[in-house]
Design a protein around this motif. Sequence first.
Motif, PDB file in Angstrom:
ATOM      1  N   TYR A   1       0.844  -1.206   0.000  1.00  0.00           N
ATOM      2  CA  TYR A   1       0.000   0.000   0.000  1.00  0.00           C
ATOM      3  C   TYR A   1       0.879   1.255   0.000  1.00  0.00           C
ATOM      4  CZ  TYR A   1      -3.858   3.070   1.604  1.00  0.00           C
ATOM      5  OH  TYR A   1      -4.810   4.057   1.733  1.00  0.00           O
ATOM      6  N   ASP A   2       1.841   1.297   0.900  1.00  0.00           N
ATOM      7  CA  ASP A   2       2.747   2.446   0.968  1.00  0.00           C
ATOM      8  C   ASP A   2       3.671   2.505  -0.243  1.00  0.00           C
ATOM      9  OD1 ASP A   2       1.726   3.465   3.326  1.00  0.00           O
ATOM     10  OD2 ASP A   2       3.104   2.349   4.591  1.00  0.00           O
ATOM     11  N   GLY A   3       4.010   1.327  -0.784  1.00  0.00           N
ATOM     12  CA  GLY A   3       4.814   1.297  -2.003  1.00  0.00           C
ATOM     13  C   GLY A   3       4.108   1.982  -3.157  1.00  0.00           C
ATOM     14  N   MET A   4       2.795   1.791  -3.258  1.00  0.00           N
ATOM     15  CA  MET A   4       2.029   2.462  -4.305  1.00  0.00           C
ATOM     16  C   MET A   4       1.965   3.970  -4.055  1.00  0.00           C
ATOM     17  SD  MET A   4       1.442   0.270  -6.544  1.00  0.00           S
ATOM     18  CE  MET A   4       0.453   1.350  -7.589  1.00  0.00           C
ATOM     19  N   TYR A   5       1.886   4.368  -2.791  1.00  0.00           N
ATOM     20  CA  TYR A   5       1.919   5.807  -2.472  1.00  0.00           C
ATOM     21  C   TYR A   5       3.205   6.426  -3.013  1.00  0.00           C
ATOM     22  CZ  TYR A   5       2.115  10.119   0.303  1.00  0.00           C
ATOM     23  OH  TYR A   5       2.220  11.438   0.695  1.00  0.00           O
ATOM     24  N   VAL A   6       4.325   5.741  -2.785  1.00  0.00           N
ATOM     25  CA  VAL A   6       5.619   6.239  -3.245  1.00  0.00           C
ATOM     26  C   VAL A   6       5.675   6.260  -4.773  1.00  0.00           C
ATOM     27  CG1 VAL A   6       8.083   5.659  -3.352  1.00  0.00           C
ATOM     28  CG2 VAL A   6       6.888   5.627  -1.152  1.00  0.00           C
ATOM     29  N   ILE A   7       5.186   5.211  -5.417  1.00  0.00           N
ATOM     30  CA  ILE A   7       5.200   5.156  -6.881  1.00  0.00           C
ATOM     31  C   ILE A   7       4.329   6.263  -7.475  1.00  0.00           C
ATOM     32  CG2 ILE A   7       4.442   3.774  -8.868  1.00  0.00           C
ATOM     33  CD1 ILE A   7       5.443   1.291  -7.283  1.00  0.00           C
ATOM     34  N   TYR A   8       3.167   6.501  -6.893  1.00  0.00           N
ATOM     35  CA  TYR A   8       2.315   7.591  -7.381  1.00  0.00           C
ATOM     36  C   TYR A   8       3.036   8.938  -7.256  1.00  0.00           C
ATOM     37  CZ  TYR A   8      -2.142   5.109  -8.222  1.00  0.00           C
ATOM     38  OH  TYR A   8      -3.141   4.311  -8.735  1.00  0.00           O
ATOM     39  N   LYS A   9       3.754   9.136  -6.163  1.00  0.00           N
ATOM     40  CA  LYS A   9       4.513  10.382  -5.989  1.00  0.00           C
ATOM     41  C   LYS A   9       5.631  10.492  -7.040  1.00  0.00           C
ATOM     42  CE  LYS A   9       2.473  12.361  -2.481  1.00  0.00           C
ATOM     43  NZ  LYS A   9       1.809  13.673  -2.643  1.00  0.00           N
ATOM     44  N   MET A  10       6.241   9.355  -7.374  1.00  0.00           N
ATOM     45  CA  MET A  10       7.272   9.343  -8.414  1.00  0.00           C
ATOM     46  C   MET A  10       6.681   9.717  -9.775  1.00  0.00           C
ATOM     47  SD  MET A  10       9.420   5.877  -7.529  1.00  0.00           S
ATOM     48  CE  MET A  10      10.705   5.814  -6.279  1.00  0.00           C
ATOM     49  N   ILE A  11       5.532   9.144 -10.090  1.00  0.00           N
ATOM     50  CA  ILE A  11       4.871   9.434 -11.368  1.00  0.00           C
ATOM     51  C   ILE A  11       4.496  10.915 -11.445  1.00  0.00           C
ATOM     52  CG2 ILE A  11       2.824   8.967 -12.768  1.00  0.00           C
ATOM     53  CD1 ILE A  11       2.844   6.104 -11.565  1.00  0.00           C
ATOM     54  N   GLU A  12       3.984  11.417 -10.331  1.00  0.00           N
ATOM     55  CA  GLU A  12       3.593  12.830 -10.254  1.00  0.00           C
ATOM     56  C   GLU A  12       4.799  13.741 -10.488  1.00  0.00           C
ATOM     57  OE1 GLU A  12       2.414  15.270  -6.423  1.00  0.00           O
ATOM     58  OE2 GLU A  12       0.782  13.929  -6.974  1.00  0.00           O
ATOM     59  N   ALA A  13       5.922  13.391  -9.869  1.00  0.00           N
ATOM     60  CA  ALA A  13       7.118  14.232  -9.956  1.00  0.00           C
ATOM     61  C   ALA A  13       7.742  14.231 -11.351  1.00  0.00           C
ATOM     62  CB  ALA A  13       8.155  13.772  -8.932  1.00  0.00           C
ATOM     63  N   THR A  14       7.582  13.132 -12.072  1.00  0.00           N
ATOM     64  CA  THR A  14       8.180  13.019 -13.408  1.00  0.00           C
ATOM     65  C   THR A  14       7.182  13.341 -14.519  1.00  0.00           C
ATOM     66  OG1 THR A  14       7.667  10.647 -13.412  1.00  0.00           O
ATOM     67  CG2 THR A  14       9.876  11.294 -12.696  1.00  0.00           C
TER      68      THR A  14
ATOM     69  N   VAL B   1       1.702   9.877   6.781  1.00  0.00           N
ATOM     70  CA  VAL B   1       1.132   9.027   7.829  1.00  0.00           C
ATOM     71  C   VAL B   1       0.591   7.773   7.170  1.00  0.00           C
ATOM     72  CG1 VAL B   1      -0.542   8.822   9.688  1.00  0.00           C
ATOM     73  CG2 VAL B   1       0.573  11.016   9.271  1.00  0.00           C
ATOM     74  N   SER B   2       1.264   6.686   7.425  1.00  0.00           N
ATOM     75  CA  SER B   2       0.913   5.369   6.891  1.00  0.00           C
ATOM     76  C   SER B   2      -0.108   4.696   7.809  1.00  0.00           C
ATOM     77  CB  SER B   2       2.190   4.529   6.829  1.00  0.00           C
ATOM     78  OG  SER B   2       1.918   3.147   6.794  1.00  0.00           O
ATOM     79  N   PRO B   3      -0.765   3.638   7.342  1.00  0.00           N
ATOM     80  CA  PRO B   3      -1.588   2.838   8.253  1.00  0.00           C
ATOM     81  C   PRO B   3      -0.801   2.311   9.455  1.00  0.00           C
ATOM     82  CG  PRO B   3      -2.092   2.265   5.994  1.00  0.00           C
ATOM     83  CD  PRO B   3      -0.912   3.187   5.942  1.00  0.00           C
ATOM     84  N   ARG B   4       0.516   2.208   9.324  1.00  0.00           N
ATOM     85  CA  ARG B   4       1.350   1.703  10.433  1.00  0.00           C
ATOM     86  C   ARG B   4       1.771   2.807  11.392  1.00  0.00           C
ATOM     87  NH1 ARG B   4       6.545   0.127   6.637  1.00  0.00           N
ATOM     88  NH2 ARG B   4       5.123   0.500   4.914  1.00  0.00           N
ATOM     89  N   GLY B   5       1.589   4.087  10.997  1.00  0.00           N
ATOM     90  CA  GLY B   5       2.032   5.216  11.809  1.00  0.00           C
ATOM     91  C   GLY B   5       2.859   6.165  10.950  1.00  0.00           C
ATOM     92  N   PRO B   6       3.522   7.153  11.562  1.00  0.00           N
ATOM     93  CA  PRO B   6       4.327   8.100  10.787  1.00  0.00           C
ATOM     94  C   PRO B   6       5.554   7.427  10.180  1.00  0.00           C
ATOM     95  CG  PRO B   6       4.649   8.443  13.146  1.00  0.00           C
ATOM     96  CD  PRO B   6       3.538   7.445  13.010  1.00  0.00           C
ATOM     97  N   VAL B   7       5.796   7.714   8.901  1.00  0.00           N
ATOM     98  CA  VAL B   7       6.941   7.126   8.195  1.00  0.00           C
ATOM     99  C   VAL B   7       7.597   8.182   7.319  1.00  0.00           C
ATOM    100  CG1 VAL B   7       5.913   4.812   8.151  1.00  0.00           C
ATOM    101  CG2 VAL B   7       5.548   6.357   6.215  1.00  0.00           C
TER     102      VAL B   7
END
Length: 390
Positions: free
Chosen positions: A306-319, A338-344
């Motif tokens: 789930y968080d990996g997709m958040y990061v990938i979406y941010k990468m796509i947005e930035a490029t 803020v991830s489902p696991r807490g702050p990251v």
Amino acid sequence: MKKLFLAAIAAVAMGTSAYADTIKVGVIGPFSGPFALQGKNFKAGIDAYMAVNGNTVGNDTVEIVYRDVPQADPAQSKALAQELIVKEKVQYLAGFYFTPDAMAVTPILKQGNVPMVIMNAATSAIVTKSPLVVRTSFTTWQTSTPIAKVAFDAGVKKVISVVSDYGPGIDAENAFKAGFEKAGGQVVEAIRMPLATNDFSPIMQRIKDSGAEGVFAFLPSGPTTLGFVKAYNDNGLKTAGIKFFAPGDLTQESDLPALGDAALGIQTTFHYAVSHDSPENKAFVEAATKAIGNKAELSFPSVSAYDGMYVIYKMIEATGGKQDAEKAVDAVKGLAWVSPRGPVSIDPESRHITQNIYLREVTKADDGTYINKEVQTFEKQGDPGLAAVK
């Protein structure tokens, strides 16, 4: 053959249009075989993220292309990654349950102009193999270091360690030993088992004979961890008072119903529990449960995906949809959320995730189900293992 591949991926990387209508993300993981539940959790986390956030970034549509590696197989993982880059023209690679599989793919990332987002593989050294690797999971150094202090504070002074003989297991052994000896404890014996070990009775006898007051264990989550914990109980170690310490792989939620009351009281340290009490996690669990179909099957790889997709979406947005691996990775260095696991956050130097590690104890919830209840928080933990590999 290697030259042909390098030429092919160079052509793919150079020939990509500035803006793609569809951006493909290649996900490699165990979607069949003994570890299929872990791959199912990858998919549940990815599906949950896209259900909540949509399948588009700007004007581009995100498409996931899955490839199955049932168990650790570096050669197959590399071949599938090459296929994804050359034939499927993916702009991102993600997943990777086993460390050897991730390690095998890192040499082709630069030539393919593709970042890798690690959704599980837990050896510290992976991020040092390519500047295009970002981790959204954890490392065994990160999850195993705090449990050493927990063990010593519980009055245990002599421990035997038992780990699977591959990257994460060796990391876990070294992490626990470093933390336990620093606190003043002694590791009386260190056992490394072949990854395919499934008969643990001889190991349990060695633990009994060692004179240790506690055992520290690490095995990759799946059938092996379930078998090990059952053997700990069935061979009388629990009744003999030998305390059990481990990172959270050993009590993943999907194994708890099978372990039953035998697991009650087992303490582990980990980055995530399905029972984590936060609004973000409640929303995530609801979405991931819909995706996986059965909440009892939900486990930790889902939140890393789930968080990996958040990061990938941010990468796509930035490029802006352009294939530019270096720019994509640079864009998420220092990223915090803020991830489902807490702050990251993503450490800007190591590209590894900084997160809370929780001490959890297996207990029964009000509805009678077994959960990992968080009882202590070790805040903002980086990866101590990176110092060990430098």
